[in-house]
Design a protein around this motif. Structure first.
Motif, PDB file in Angstrom:
ATOM      1  N   ARG A 245      -3.590   8.178 -10.042  1.00 58.37           N
ATOM      2  CA  ARG A 245      -3.233   7.495  -8.792  1.00 58.37           C
ATOM      3  C   ARG A 245      -3.365   8.496  -7.649  1.00 58.37           C
ATOM      4  N   VAL A 246      -4.220   8.167  -6.684  1.00 54.82           N
ATOM      5  CA  VAL A 246      -4.589   9.094  -5.616  1.00 54.82           C
ATOM      6  C   VAL A 246      -4.115   8.563  -4.263  1.00 54.82           C
ATOM      7  N   ALA A 247      -3.431   9.404  -3.497  1.00 55.68           N
ATOM      8  CA  ALA A 247      -2.987   8.991  -2.153  1.00 55.68           C
ATOM      9  C   ALA A 247      -4.146   9.097  -1.185  1.00 55.68           C
ATOM     10  N   MET A 248      -4.509   8.017  -0.498  1.00 57.47           N
ATOM     11  CA  MET A 248      -5.572   8.027   0.513  1.00 57.47           C
ATOM     12  C   MET A 248      -4.973   7.649   1.860  1.00 57.47           C
ATOM     13  N   ALA A 249      -5.363   8.376   2.898  1.00 59.27           N
ATOM     14  CA  ALA A 249      -4.762   8.172   4.223  1.00 59.27           C
ATOM     15  C   ALA A 249      -5.309   6.945   4.935  1.00 59.27           C
ATOM     16  N   THR A 250      -6.532   6.538   4.558  1.00 63.47           N
ATOM     17  CA  THR A 250      -7.168   5.452   5.303  1.00 63.47           C
ATOM     18  C   THR A 250      -7.623   4.319   4.402  1.00 63.47           C
TER      19      THR A 250
ATOM     20  N   VAL B  91     -12.788  -2.740  -9.585  1.00 63.40           N
ATOM     21  CA  VAL B  91     -11.883  -3.755 -10.143  1.00 63.40           C
ATOM     22  C   VAL B  91     -11.318  -4.643  -9.045  1.00 63.40           C
ATOM     23  N   GLU B  92     -10.660  -4.026  -8.060  1.00 63.74           N
ATOM     24  CA  GLU B  92     -10.038  -4.811  -6.999  1.00 63.74           C
ATOM     25  C   GLU B  92      -9.742  -3.944  -5.798  1.00 63.74           C
ATOM     26  N   TYR B  93      -9.651  -4.589  -4.635  1.00 63.05           N
ATOM     27  CA  TYR B  93      -9.184  -3.925  -3.421  1.00 63.05           C
ATOM     28  C   TYR B  93      -8.180  -4.828  -2.744  1.00 63.05           C
ATOM     29  N   THR B  94      -6.956  -4.340  -2.579  1.00 63.28           N
ATOM     30  CA  THR B  94      -5.901  -5.072  -1.885  1.00 63.28           C
ATOM     31  C   THR B  94      -5.571  -4.305  -0.616  1.00 63.28           C
ATOM     32  N   PRO B  95      -5.987  -4.809   0.557  1.00 59.88           N
ATOM     33  CA  PRO B  95      -5.748  -4.084   1.816  1.00 59.88           C
ATOM     34  C   PRO B  95      -4.280  -3.702   1.984  1.00 59.88           C
ATOM     35  N   GLY B  96      -4.088  -2.460   2.414  1.00 62.48           N
ATOM     36  CA  GLY B  96      -2.738  -1.966   2.630  1.00 62.48           C
ATOM     37  C   GLY B  96      -2.062  -1.492   1.370  1.00 62.48           C
ATOM     38  N   GLN B  97      -2.700  -1.707   0.213  1.00 60.93           N
ATOM     39  CA  GLN B  97      -2.079  -1.303  -1.047  1.00 60.93           C
ATOM     40  C   GLN B  97      -2.972  -0.359  -1.844  1.00 60.93           C
ATOM     41  N   GLN B  98      -4.034  -0.882  -2.442  1.00 59.28           N
ATOM     42  CA  GLN B  98      -4.833   0.007  -3.272  1.00 59.28           C
ATOM     43  C   GLN B  98      -6.252  -0.503  -3.503  1.00 59.28           C
TER      44      GLN B  98
ATOM     45  N   ILE C 223      -3.168   3.419  -0.715  1.00 60.22           N
ATOM     46  CA  ILE C 223      -3.272   3.593   0.739  1.00 60.22           C
ATOM     47  C   ILE C 223      -1.932   4.097   1.266  1.00 60.22           C
ATOM     48  N   MET C 224      -1.905   5.364   1.682  1.00 62.90           N
ATOM     49  CA  MET C 224      -0.664   5.995   2.142  1.00 62.90           C
ATOM     50  C   MET C 224      -0.970   6.819   3.393  1.00 62.90           C
ATOM     51  N   PRO C 225      -0.867   6.193   4.591  1.00 61.33           N
ATOM     52  CA  PRO C 225      -1.233   6.887   5.836  1.00 61.33           C
ATOM     53  C   PRO C 225      -0.368   8.099   6.147  1.00 61.33           C
ATOM     54  N   ASP C 226       0.864   8.122   5.671  1.00 60.59           N
ATOM     55  CA  ASP C 226       1.774   9.206   6.024  1.00 60.59           C
ATOM     56  C   ASP C 226       1.729  10.293   4.956  1.00 60.59           C
ATOM     57  N   VAL C 227       1.280  11.488   5.369  1.00 65.41           N
ATOM     58  CA  VAL C 227       1.085  12.562   4.395  1.00 65.41           C
ATOM     59  C   VAL C 227       2.405  13.039   3.808  1.00 65.41           C
ATOM     60  N   ASN C 228       3.470  12.981   4.583  1.00 63.81           N
ATOM     61  CA  ASN C 228       4.771  13.404   4.044  1.00 63.81           C
ATOM     62  C   ASN C 228       5.226  12.466   2.925  1.00 63.81           C
ATOM     63  N   SER C 229       4.959  11.170   3.098  1.00 67.85           N
ATOM     64  CA  SER C 229       5.298  10.214   2.038  1.00 67.85           C
ATOM     65  C   SER C 229       4.472  10.491   0.789  1.00 67.85           C
TER      66      SER C 229
END
Length: 521
Positions: free
Chosen positions: A55-60, A207-214, A239-245
């Motif tokens: 599971r990879v955090a992506m900012a955009t 597989v899938e793309y859910t905007p705002g999620q993954q 999708i995790m825009p906040d790097v601290n999160s």
């Protein structure tokens, strides 16, 4: 006739306006240090085990899932695992065989013949043949009667497919950059739903793309190359825009990898996680719209360059982890990099004021810096620059907009005055500098200089590598002397991941190759 060497050392840029949430967001970075892959970072290799999910955090958010319509580097980094080209980019800027197993170039440099690997299938089960390559390249070059989708392929005069596994491309004129362009995705003939459900021939399937999620991918069990077959079962881009999160999620075990962390974030993670750092071959810059007043005056652009202290930006925004630049080329592209330009405009407020007086702006002027709001690194850079410009009388206002708006307004239509962005690494110097050509469709700088155009055009057709390097070095000097933009730094990238996740490699282009990654006990 030259035969296929798959060890060509090419060099390595945009759109990306940026890459992940730190410096890698756009397209940028470069220092002369050697990229560090995980094998050296953790002191060796570990026995891989099959299976598991990363599971990879992506900012955009992805801008478009169709590889021919996407312009964002982060999107390309994710979808590169779904698509393969005739070649793949190697760790040292070499071209690695993928769908093409060999190639030949005619003595006059105009004809390229590619022999395709047999037994390759797309994710929908259909066989990949020369007709798919024809379809893909005809679409990119505009040979299908539509608008060309890529200027890199506009020089193609014709394409022939004498059999199912041979493709012959004839260029209108010599193009030394053409070979490196063949890392682009090959897509199935007549399939027009790539934006909704992408289908490629890469090691992972969409597989899938859910905007705002993954965005989720799964292992391609039928992948054609046993040596590159993935070991992981699944990759999920969160999708995790906040790097601290993202850092907190990595610590809590909710995610497994963060592609871009700051020095402070690395300190926060401590020694319980693996950190891999290296140059990005990215160029972070403040682009100036050379077609609007007063930025259409070279003296004004030079004054702005003198007014900005890049060392302060590197120390404060990048926490010291960046290499100062003087033109749109990173030292990571060693052969083509022109040394010495990084100090052409050493900080000098008095010189800046003098140039402004000579240009008729002794009282300064108002300037709007448009910045994509999702890239905090660029927002922070804009804030430092605004303070520095104030010292010479330039009143800068920072305008933050959504990434999608930035792509439309700034990148596609040049409706801006100044902007901060990062241009990602490429494999060929013409891809890096060609974006400043007068006729380049996405020349959002609106830079136009006859001498520069001559140099890069000669570089594009020059097949002698030494002569070609000299032409691109001279072109960089023109960019710097004309102050086409403020070239700031190549920020280093640090990737953080769980200690039992291995196989991460760095490349001269932003690329996350999950086929190489695996879990170990």
């Amino acid at each position: 006739m030259r035969r296929g060497l798959f060890a060509l050392t090419l060099s390595t840029v945009i759109v990306s306006g940026c890459g992940t949430n730190t410096p890698s967001a756009s397209p940028v970075s470069g220092s002369s240090e050697t990229p560090q892959s995980q094998a050296s970072a953790d002191g060796g290799t570990n026995s891989p085990s099959s299976g598991g999910t990363v599971r990879v955090a992506m900012a955009t958010e992805p801008d478009n899932l169709d590889p021919y319509l996407s312009a964002a580097t982060d999107t390309g980094s994710m979808m590169d695992n779904v698509f393969d080209g005739l070649f793949e980019a190697g760790e040292n800027s070499e071209l690695v065989p993928a769908i093409a197993e060999s190639y030949q170039v005619s003595e006059d440099g105009l004809t390229y013949t590619f022999a395709l690997r047999q037994g390759v299938t797309f994710h929908d089960g259909s066989a990949l043949t020369s007709e798919d390559v024809y379809y893909s390249y005809a679409k990119l070059a505009g040979l299908n009667g539509q608008e060309p989708l890529s200027s890199k392929f506009s020089g193609i005069g014709s394409i022939e497919t004498p059999d199912d596994y041979t493709v012959t491309v004839k260029l209108k004129e010599r193009d030394a950059a053409f070979l490196a362009a063949n890392i682009i995705a090959i897509v199935p003939k007549d399939y027009e739903k790539q934006s909704e459900h992408p289908v490629g021939a890469g090691p992972f399937k969409f597989v899938e793309y859910t905007p705002g999620q993954q965005l989720a991918l799964e292992k391609n069990e039928q992948f054609y190359d046993p040596e590159r077959a993935p070991k992981l079962d699944r990759v999920e881009f969160k999708i995790m825009p906040d790097v601290n999160s993202s850092i907190l999620a990595l610590q809590s075990g909710d995610i497994d990898m963060v592609p871009g962390v700051s020095a402070q974030g690395a300190l926060q993670l401590g020694e319980s996680f693996t950190l891999v750092s290296g140059p990005q071959n990215m160029v972070q810059l403040m682009a100036l719209n050379n077609s609007v007043k007063p930025l259409d005056d070279a003296k004004v652009r030079q004054a702005i360059n003198y007014a900005i202290d890049k060392d302060v930006i590197i120390e404060t925004v990048a926490e010291g982890n960046g290499t100062k630049l003087g033109s749109n080329m990173s030292p990571a592209m060693k052969m083509y990099y022109q040394e010495g330009l990084e100090d052409r405009y050493s900080f000098n407020a008095e010189q800046a004021k003098q140039l402004l007086r000579e240009a008729g702006y002794e009282n300064g002027f108002d300037l709007t810096i448009t910045v994509p709001s999702n890239y905090q690194f660029h927002v922070d850079t804009a804030q430092v620059i605004a303070e520095q410009l104030k010292q010479v009388g330039i009143r800068a206002e920072i305008k933050q907009i959504e990434w999608s708006s930035w792509l439309e307004d700034v990148y596609n239509n040049a409706k801006y005055e100044a902007t901060i962005v990062g241009l990602t690494g490429k494999l060929d110097p013409h891809e890096v500098l060609g974006r400043y050509e007068t006729t380049y469709p996405k020349n959002f700088f609106k830079f136009s200089n006859d001498e520069f155009d001559r140099l890069v055009n000669e570089g594009r057709t020059e097949l002698d590598e030494t002569k070609r390097a000299a032409l691109y070095k001279e072109a960089q000097t023109v960019l710097t002397e004309q102050a086409a933009a403020v070239f700031i730094m190549d920020p280093s990238r640090t990737v953080a991941m769980k200690s039992n996740l291995h196989g991460f490699k760095t490349y001269p282009v932003q690329k996350y190759d999950f086929a190489e990654m695996y879990y170990a006990e």
